[in-house]
Motif scaffolding. Structure first.
Motif, PDB file in Angstrom:
ATOM      1  N   ALA A   1       0.826  -1.202   0.000  1.00  0.00           N
ATOM      2  CA  ALA A   1       0.000   0.000   0.000  1.00  0.00           C
ATOM      3  C   ALA A   1       0.866   1.260   0.000  1.00  0.00           C
ATOM      4  CB  ALA A   1      -0.934  -0.001   1.209  1.00  0.00           C
ATOM      5  N   LEU A   2       1.914   1.249   0.822  1.00  0.00           N
ATOM      6  CA  LEU A   2       2.822   2.402   0.861  1.00  0.00           C
ATOM      7  C   LEU A   2       3.466   2.653  -0.502  1.00  0.00           C
ATOM      8  CD1 LEU A   2       4.603   1.887   4.311  1.00  0.00           C
ATOM      9  CD2 LEU A   2       3.130   3.806   3.666  1.00  0.00           C
ATOM     10  N   ALA A   3       3.814   1.572  -1.189  1.00  0.00           N
ATOM     11  CA  ALA A   3       4.432   1.712  -2.507  1.00  0.00           C
ATOM     12  C   ALA A   3       3.454   2.336  -3.506  1.00  0.00           C
ATOM     13  CB  ALA A   3       4.902   0.353  -3.012  1.00  0.00           C
ATOM     14  N   ARG A   4       2.207   1.855  -3.507  1.00  0.00           N
ATOM     15  CA  ARG A   4       1.210   2.397  -4.440  1.00  0.00           C
ATOM     16  C   ARG A   4       0.906   3.858  -4.115  1.00  0.00           C
ATOM     17  NH1 ARG A   4       0.847  -0.247  -9.224  1.00  0.00           N
ATOM     18  NH2 ARG A   4       0.336  -2.424  -8.958  1.00  0.00           N
ATOM     19  N   TYR A   5       0.728   4.151  -2.830  1.00  0.00           N
ATOM     20  CA  TYR A   5       0.466   5.540  -2.444  1.00  0.00           C
ATOM     21  C   TYR A   5       1.644   6.436  -2.850  1.00  0.00           C
ATOM     22  CZ  TYR A   5      -3.576   4.149   0.466  1.00  0.00           C
ATOM     23  OH  TYR A   5      -4.785   3.681   0.920  1.00  0.00           O
ATOM     24  N   GLY A   6       2.852   5.905  -2.694  1.00  0.00           N
ATOM     25  CA  GLY A   6       4.023   6.681  -3.078  1.00  0.00           C
ATOM     26  C   GLY A   6       4.033   6.998  -4.570  1.00  0.00           C
ATOM     27  N   GLN A   7       3.671   6.005  -5.402  1.00  0.00           N
ATOM     28  CA  GLN A   7       3.597   6.233  -6.846  1.00  0.00           C
ATOM     29  C   GLN A   7       2.536   7.288  -7.174  1.00  0.00           C
ATOM     30  OE1 GLN A   7       2.763   2.096  -7.838  1.00  0.00           O
ATOM     31  NE2 GLN A   7       4.729   1.907  -8.880  1.00  0.00           N
ATOM     32  N   ALA A   8       1.374   7.153  -6.522  1.00  0.00           N
ATOM     33  CA  ALA A   8       0.291   8.123  -6.754  1.00  0.00           C
ATOM     34  C   ALA A   8       0.727   9.522  -6.335  1.00  0.00           C
ATOM     35  CB  ALA A   8      -0.961   7.696  -5.995  1.00  0.00           C
ATOM     36  N   LEU A   9       1.378   9.612  -5.177  1.00  0.00           N
ATOM     37  CA  LEU A   9       1.803  10.919  -4.657  1.00  0.00           C
ATOM     38  C   LEU A   9       2.788  11.596  -5.607  1.00  0.00           C
ATOM     39  CD1 LEU A   9       1.554  12.852  -2.242  1.00  0.00           C
ATOM     40  CD2 LEU A   9       3.470  11.641  -1.172  1.00  0.00           C
ATOM     41  N   ALA A  10       3.734  10.807  -6.131  1.00  0.00           N
ATOM     42  CA  ALA A  10       4.714  11.369  -7.065  1.00  0.00           C
ATOM     43  C   ALA A  10       4.026  11.916  -8.321  1.00  0.00           C
ATOM     44  CB  ALA A  10       5.736  10.300  -7.449  1.00  0.00           C
ATOM     45  N   LEU A  11       3.027  11.188  -8.820  1.00  0.00           N
ATOM     46  CA  LEU A  11       2.302  11.647 -10.007  1.00  0.00           C
ATOM     47  C   LEU A  11       1.513  12.919  -9.719  1.00  0.00           C
ATOM     48  CD1 LEU A  11       1.023   8.293 -11.552  1.00  0.00           C
ATOM     49  CD2 LEU A  11       2.430   9.996 -12.703  1.00  0.00           C
ATOM     50  N   TYR A  12       0.795  12.939  -8.599  1.00  0.00           N
ATOM     51  CA  TYR A  12       0.018  14.132  -8.251  1.00  0.00           C
ATOM     52  C   TYR A  12       0.929  15.358  -8.165  1.00  0.00           C
ATOM     53  CZ  TYR A  12      -4.141  11.335  -6.974  1.00  0.00           C
ATOM     54  OH  TYR A  12      -5.233  10.517  -6.983  1.00  0.00           O
ATOM     55  N   ARG A  13       2.083  15.180  -7.543  1.00  0.00           N
ATOM     56  CA  ARG A  13       3.006  16.320  -7.408  1.00  0.00           C
ATOM     57  C   ARG A  13       3.587  16.719  -8.764  1.00  0.00           C
ATOM     58  NH1 ARG A  13       5.753  14.318  -1.652  1.00  0.00           N
ATOM     59  NH2 ARG A  13       4.272  15.451  -0.322  1.00  0.00           N
ATOM     60  N   ALA A  14       3.841  15.743  -9.622  1.00  0.00           N
ATOM     61  CA  ALA A  14       4.414  16.043 -10.933  1.00  0.00           C
ATOM     62  C   ALA A  14       3.468  16.871 -11.790  1.00  0.00           C
ATOM     63  CB  ALA A  14       4.782  14.750 -11.661  1.00  0.00           C
ATOM     64  N   ILE A  15       2.154  16.610 -11.661  1.00  0.00           N
ATOM     65  CA  ILE A  15       1.190  17.340 -12.498  1.00  0.00           C
ATOM     66  C   ILE A  15       0.548  18.502 -11.739  1.00  0.00           C
ATOM     67  CG2 ILE A  15       0.701  15.347 -13.943  1.00  0.00           C
ATOM     68  CD1 ILE A  15      -1.807  14.812 -12.379  1.00  0.00           C
ATOM     69  N   GLY A  16       0.953  18.700 -10.475  1.00  0.00           N
ATOM     70  CA  GLY A  16       0.423  19.823  -9.704  1.00  0.00           C
ATOM     71  C   GLY A  16      -1.002  19.653  -9.250  1.00  0.00           C
ATOM     72  N   ALA A  17      -1.439  18.398  -9.062  1.00  0.00           N
ATOM     73  CA  ALA A  17      -2.814  18.123  -8.634  1.00  0.00           C
ATOM     74  C   ALA A  17      -2.865  18.112  -7.104  1.00  0.00           C
ATOM     75  CB  ALA A  17      -3.295  16.787  -9.192  1.00  0.00           C
ATOM     76  N   LYS A  18      -3.096  19.287  -6.538  1.00  0.00           N
ATOM     77  CA  LYS A  18      -3.066  19.407  -5.077  1.00  0.00           C
ATOM     78  C   LYS A  18      -4.194  18.630  -4.409  1.00  0.00           C
ATOM     79  CE  LYS A  18      -0.629  23.822  -4.963  1.00  0.00           C
ATOM     80  NZ  LYS A  18      -0.676  25.243  -4.553  1.00  0.00           N
ATOM     81  N   LEU A  19      -5.332  18.545  -5.064  1.00  0.00           N
ATOM     82  CA  LEU A  19      -6.437  17.774  -4.492  1.00  0.00           C
ATOM     83  C   LEU A  19      -6.050  16.309  -4.352  1.00  0.00           C
ATOM     84  CD1 LEU A  19      -9.365  17.483  -3.548  1.00  0.00           C
ATOM     85  CD2 LEU A  19     -10.028  17.242  -5.950  1.00  0.00           C
TER      86      LEU A  19
END
Length: 360
Positions: free
Chosen positions: A246-264
């Protein structure tokens, strides 16, 4: 009338027409800028641009443009959970669409009103609006609109725990998306089906659907969709107590959100991580929660801020830590009260009573 006079009159008309065309083009560009700012979650800037466009459309009497921008303003207000303001904007847009006979615009705004009513848990009213929109989409042959509203009806049925009905609606939407070649719509509805299966604890089926959605999002380059479904996979793994996965998947999601600037999205995954770390590292858990709350405040997502606080408090209650849960639940209640969300305030009051009774 002399030839010279006719030329002067025609010249004035051309200049007047040219000025109107210039103002109309300016309004269109302002609305387009607002759309970009809304996508980038720059809500205040978007509203300012939409306001400028609205003034221009009204000045030159462009009712279709006026209706479009009122609907866009309603979309921003809906995101900010300013439900009365959103309904007012949608109502103005609806009246204009009906006045000028734009059936597609009417269908879009009826669905948007249904979305607000769904949020307010006015499910019968929402279903009625969705039904009106569905009839219009079918009448004018808009298969994409039809698919979107079928998915929205499925969402209501999922909320009402009518899971078989929800799956049927999602199946209809999925068939339409595939028929018209809408890969994004297909991915979205596959994720929704995965959500139903996750609710039914059919975790392998849910993971399979999420996997299909993930492949589609990656194929079409939708990084936001990819991040959303990675977070959903992390939620399933968290439920199965597969903490590292779960931590790995959340980490991947978090990196993507930050890369595209999706603060929500970033706030959503930080909140999920805060609950995942609630047992093994309470200080880190609180730090993650505060990061999520700070992002909510930055994008003026007061409802999301309240939801994160409430969910964190509920997670503590489930662990027998009622005394720890109280401040989070009380902050959530006060936020929801400030938004006028009576039904959510009542739920928080019940949770607060449970926390007080439990102690811990």
């Amino acid at each position: 009338m002399s030839a010279r006079r006719r030329w002067r009159v025609m010249g004035r008309r051309w200049r007047s027409t040219g000025r109107l065309a210039h103002r109309l083009g300016e309004a269109h560009v302002l609305r387009a800028i607002g759309d970009v700012q809304q996508f980038r979650e720059e809500r205040e800037a978007a509203l300012a641009r939409y306001g400028q466009a609205l003034a221009l459309y009204r000045e030159i009497g462009a009712k279709l443009g006026e209706a479009h921008v009122l609907r866009a303003i309603g979309d921003v207000q809906q995101f900010r959970k300013e439900v009365e303001a959103a309904l007012a904007s949608y109502g103005q847009a609806l009246a204009l669409y009906r006045e000028i006979g734009d059936r597609l615009g009417e269908a879009h705004v009826r669905k948007a009103i249904g979305d607000v009513q769904q949020f307010r848990k006015e499910v019968e009213a929402a279903l009625a609006r969705y039904g009106q929109a569905l009839a219009l989409y079918r009448e004018i042959g808009d298969r994409l609109g039809e698919a979107n509203v079928l998915r929205a009806i499925g969402d209501v049925q999922q909320f009402r725990k009518e899971v078989e009905a929800a799956l049927a609606r999602y199946g209809q939407a999925l068939a339409l998306y595939r028929e018209i070649g809408d890969r994004l719509g297909e991915a979205n509805v596959l994720r929704a089906i995965g959500d139903v299966q996750q609710f039914r604890k059919e975790v392998e089926a849910a993971l399979a659907r999420y996997g299909q959605a993930l492949a589609l999002y990656r194929e079409i380059g939708d990084r936001l969709g990819e991040a959303n479904v990675l977070r959903a996979i992390g939620d399933v793994q968290q439920f199965r107590k597969e903490v590292e996965a779960a931590l790995a998947r959340y980490g991947q999601a978090l990196a993507l959100y930050r890369a595209i600037g999706a603060k929500l999205g970033e706030a959503n995954v930080l909140a999920a991580l805060s609950r995942l770390r609630i047992d093994d590292d309470p200080p880190e858990s609180r730090r993650l929660l505060e990061q999520a709350l700070a992002l909510r405040r930055a994008i003026n997502d007061r409802y999301g801020e309240g939801a994160n606080l409430g969910n964190y408090g509920i997670a503590l209650i489930h662990r027998g830590r009622g005394a720890e849960a109280l401040p989070f639940l009380e902050r959530a209640r006060d936020l929801f009260a400030s938004l006028g969300l009576t039904h959510v305030v009542e739920d928080m009051e019940q949770r607060i009573a449970a926390a007080k009774g439990e102690g811990g």
